[in-house]
Design a protein around this motif. Sequence first.
Motif, PDB file in Angstrom:
ATOM      1  N   GLY A 148      38.954  37.947  38.467  1.00  0.00           N
ATOM      2  CA  GLY A 148      39.461  37.696  37.111  1.00  0.00           C
ATOM      3  C   GLY A 148      40.970  37.831  37.016  1.00  0.00           C
ATOM      4  O   GLY A 148      41.606  37.245  36.136  1.00  0.00           O
ATOM      5  N   VAL A 149      41.575  38.612  37.933  1.00  0.00           N
ATOM      6  CA  VAL A 149      43.031  38.784  37.912  1.00  0.00           C
ATOM      7  C   VAL A 149      43.665  38.194  39.182  1.00  0.00           C
ATOM      8  O   VAL A 149      44.821  38.465  39.489  1.00  0.00           O
ATOM      9  N   GLY A 150      42.886  37.408  39.923  1.00  0.00           N
ATOM     10  CA  GLY A 150      43.431  36.742  41.109  1.00  0.00           C
ATOM     11  C   GLY A 150      43.636  37.667  42.300  1.00  0.00           C
ATOM     12  O   GLY A 150      44.411  37.353  43.206  1.00  0.00           O
ATOM     13  N   ALA A 151      42.933  38.820  42.311  1.00  0.00           N
ATOM     14  CA  ALA A 151      43.066  39.758  43.439  1.00  0.00           C
ATOM     15  C   ALA A 151      41.991  39.475  44.490  1.00  0.00           C
ATOM     16  O   ALA A 151      40.968  38.858  44.191  1.00  0.00           O
ATOM     17  N   LEU A 152      42.257  39.953  45.710  1.00  0.00           N
ATOM     18  CA  LEU A 152      41.271  39.847  46.783  1.00  0.00           C
ATOM     19  C   LEU A 152      40.256  40.974  46.654  1.00  0.00           C
ATOM     20  O   LEU A 152      40.641  42.125  46.417  1.00  0.00           O
ATOM     21  N   ALA A 153      38.980  40.661  46.840  1.00  0.00           N
ATOM     22  CA  ALA A 153      37.944  41.698  46.868  1.00  0.00           C
ATOM     23  C   ALA A 153      37.598  41.979  48.331  1.00  0.00           C
ATOM     24  O   ALA A 153      37.154  41.077  49.047  1.00  0.00           O
ATOM     25  N   VAL A 154      37.839  43.231  48.765  1.00  0.00           N
ATOM     26  CA  VAL A 154      37.618  43.619  50.162  1.00  0.00           C
ATOM     27  C   VAL A 154      36.502  44.665  50.205  1.00  0.00           C
ATOM     28  O   VAL A 154      36.619  45.719  49.580  1.00  0.00           O
ATOM     29  N   LEU A 155      35.431  44.347  50.938  1.00  0.00           N
ATOM     30  CA  LEU A 155      34.245  45.205  50.928  1.00  0.00           C
ATOM     31  C   LEU A 155      34.072  45.939  52.254  1.00  0.00           C
ATOM     32  O   LEU A 155      34.126  45.327  53.318  1.00  0.00           O
TER      33      LEU A 155
END
Length: 424
Positions: free
Chosen positions: A206-213
């Motif tokens: 939603g804010v253009g960030a990368l999701a790192v799991l």
Amino acid sequence: MDSAGFDPERVRADFPLLSQEVNGHPLVYLDAGATSQKPQQVLDAEIDFLLRTNAAVHRGAHTLAAEATELFEDARRTVAGFVGADEETLVWTHGATEGLNLVAYAIGNATAGRGGAASAGLALRPGDEIVVTEAEHHANLIPWQELAARTGAVLRHIPVHDDGTLDLDAAAHLVGERTRVLAFPHVSNVLGIVNPVAELAELAHGVGALAVLDACQSAPHLPLDLPALDVDLAVFSGHKMLGPYGIGGLYGRREVLEALPPFLTGGSMITTVTLDEAEYLAPPLRFEAGTQPVSQAIGLAAAVRYLDALGMPAVHAHERELERRLRDGLRQVDGVRLLGDAEADRVALVAFDLDGVHAHDVGQVLDAQGVAVRVGHHCAQPLHRRFGLTASVRASASVHTTAADVDAFLDAVAGVRSYFRVHA
Ligand code: PMP
């Protein structure tokens, strides 16, 4: 046979190490969160490769080299398929720690102007924010601290509630227009609770960030479809999922991997090299500099084939029964405080404090009865501090754990306080 159609005794028999005695007692191995045991099928696959096919991959025209390359790439296809991914989106690493450092260093390299126009979108500016959780293993914390220090980015964290769940209201406030990376565990290696991955990934996007799991503690225990969870990057670790040491996976969304500059450089990741510069291969090979852990990759493919044959839904159902037995049993023991006791989707991993007895002493008494658990901070000091502790005892199960293992562990824990003459 349990209610999920899973035969724990038959599975246990595949793990040769588990049939031994330790300190005069049958081994009860409840330290799978640190490293799982390996079934005969994994040992056979690795030895068979070393006995018959061993050769360097992606180079050399001889027959063994071609066969080794085929087995290595076949292993990549198998392991990628296990997490729902295409083979081009799976990078081999030596473990999850290396995978997370790879990502953080690659973003740092993009920040330093490496990787050209494709990478510029990943560059951090001073004041940009990297968000993690209070429940990180140090492997998903320190690489981000270092990246923040190198780039001027700010590190923030999502707090954990008393019951071990993440404070999602705080997360919604923390993640904002300066957030560039949101890194979090699928399952904390202390709390055992399955975090809402898709919800957090959506927050990041939603804010253009990368999701790192960090999927180290979920990949061995749950059906996993990383593309469906919509994370950009994810790591997992072979030695925790019945596979060998020295092998792990980094999954990346195709566009993200294509934009990331390399971390390690050298042989096997290039197209053309002059004395002044080099051009790099496309992912995943761009991220696989140097000689790869080939027999370990083949062992890991055998491990995920083993898990697939059991069926991950059945594995999860079996381990949920163990998890309930563990937590219900521990709650009956005087002086036990469970860390993060939320009723939630969970894996069979539980950490606890025993009032009046140091975690290391608990571990020693259990060890004397053949029961292997982890004691200490489990590479999660900030989370222990949040619960007012420096150490805890952690019991963690895997497919090779039976209800009898859990009962033996509970009996041993129930005797610890009287052993030390601690009374309520
Ligand atoms: N993250 C978590 C949640 C872990 O439990 C671990 C291993 N304890 C790691 C990362 C590090 O994994 P590896 O051993 O593959 O470097």
